[in-house]
Design a protein around this motif. Sequence first.
Motif, PDB file in Angstrom:
ATOM      1  N   PRO A 179       0.810  -1.218   0.000  1.00  0.00           N
ATOM      2  CA  PRO A 179       0.000   0.000   0.000  1.00  0.00           C
ATOM      3  C   PRO A 179       0.848   1.274   0.000  1.00  0.00           C
ATOM      4  CG  PRO A 179      -0.840  -1.545   1.627  1.00  0.00           C
ATOM      5  CD  PRO A 179       0.466  -2.082   1.131  1.00  0.00           C
ATOM      6  N   THR A 180       2.018   1.200   0.598  1.00  0.00           N
ATOM      7  CA  THR A 180       2.920   2.356   0.628  1.00  0.00           C
ATOM      8  C   THR A 180       3.399   2.678  -0.777  1.00  0.00           C
ATOM      9  OG1 THR A 180       3.628   1.802   2.871  1.00  0.00           O
ATOM     10  CG2 THR A 180       5.054   3.272   1.612  1.00  0.00           C
ATOM     11  N   SER A 201       1.902   1.983  -3.578  1.00  0.00           N
ATOM     12  CA  SER A 201       0.759   2.527  -4.314  1.00  0.00           C
ATOM     13  C   SER A 201       0.484   3.972  -3.909  1.00  0.00           C
ATOM     14  CB  SER A 201      -0.496   1.694  -4.043  1.00  0.00           C
ATOM     15  OG  SER A 201      -0.314   0.385  -4.515  1.00  0.00           O
ATOM     16  N   LYS A 202       0.617   4.259  -2.620  1.00  0.00           N
ATOM     17  CA  LYS A 202       0.391   5.617  -2.126  1.00  0.00           C
ATOM     18  C   LYS A 202       1.411   6.573  -2.725  1.00  0.00           C
ATOM     19  CE  LYS A 202       0.519   8.305   2.124  1.00  0.00           C
ATOM     20  NZ  LYS A 202       0.844   8.261   3.535  1.00  0.00           N
ATOM     21  N   TRP A 203       2.687   6.164  -2.750  1.00  0.00           N
ATOM     22  CA  TRP A 203       3.725   7.020  -3.323  1.00  0.00           C
ATOM     23  C   TRP A 203       3.457   7.280  -4.804  1.00  0.00           C
ATOM     24  CZ3 TRP A 203       8.742   4.347  -1.104  1.00  0.00           C
ATOM     25  CH2 TRP A 203       8.805   4.587   0.272  1.00  0.00           C
ATOM     26  N   ARG A 262       0.533   7.279  -6.309  1.00  0.00           N
ATOM     27  CA  ARG A 262      -0.624   8.169  -6.389  1.00  0.00           C
ATOM     28  C   ARG A 262      -0.216   9.616  -6.076  1.00  0.00           C
ATOM     29  NH1 ARG A 262      -3.374   4.940  -3.600  1.00  0.00           N
ATOM     30  NH2 ARG A 262      -3.132   5.949  -1.590  1.00  0.00           N
TER      31      ARG A 262
END
Length: 174
Positions: free
Chosen positions: A91-92, A94-96, A98
């Motif tokens: 998830p990290t 993917s967050k970066w 985004r």
Amino acid sequence: MRRKYSIKFKVQVAKHYLSRIEGADLTAKRFKIDHGTVRKWAEVYKAHGHEGFETSYHRFSAASKEAVVLDMWENHLSSRQVAAKYKIAPPTASKWERLYNSGGIDALRGNRKERPPMIKTIKITPKLPSTQSPSFNSEQEELEYLRAENAYLKKLQALIQQENELMQKKKQKS
């Protein structure tokens, strides 16, 4: 509910899956875990071996985060693959990605979530006029007093309404 698994167990699951005896779903059923976890552990094991499961806490600079995202794009890596490669959570990654898409490297700079300051709510209870009405020397004084009192009460009502609307917006965001 998250359970903490031993490194030995994670290695066992990853090796079993990578042996290609069974796919992710059957491996997950065999070990009673989620099939996504099987794939994640397999990627970590392929990238780093046994050491990949040892926890390490590392802060990434904005430039490092950008490099991770660019590597992800250039090599067509999934968030799971890039997470295993750099020892970060999927998830990290993917967050970066985004954040980088929305605001470039500047969006990657603020990595700590700061809580917004608590809004101190003050209960305003209007002082009701006492049963004794003030004495006035003239009708003009009484008229000015009543106008001021009316304006005060209107302002008070507007402030209370504004505070209620703010609280409603805050609740909707949560």
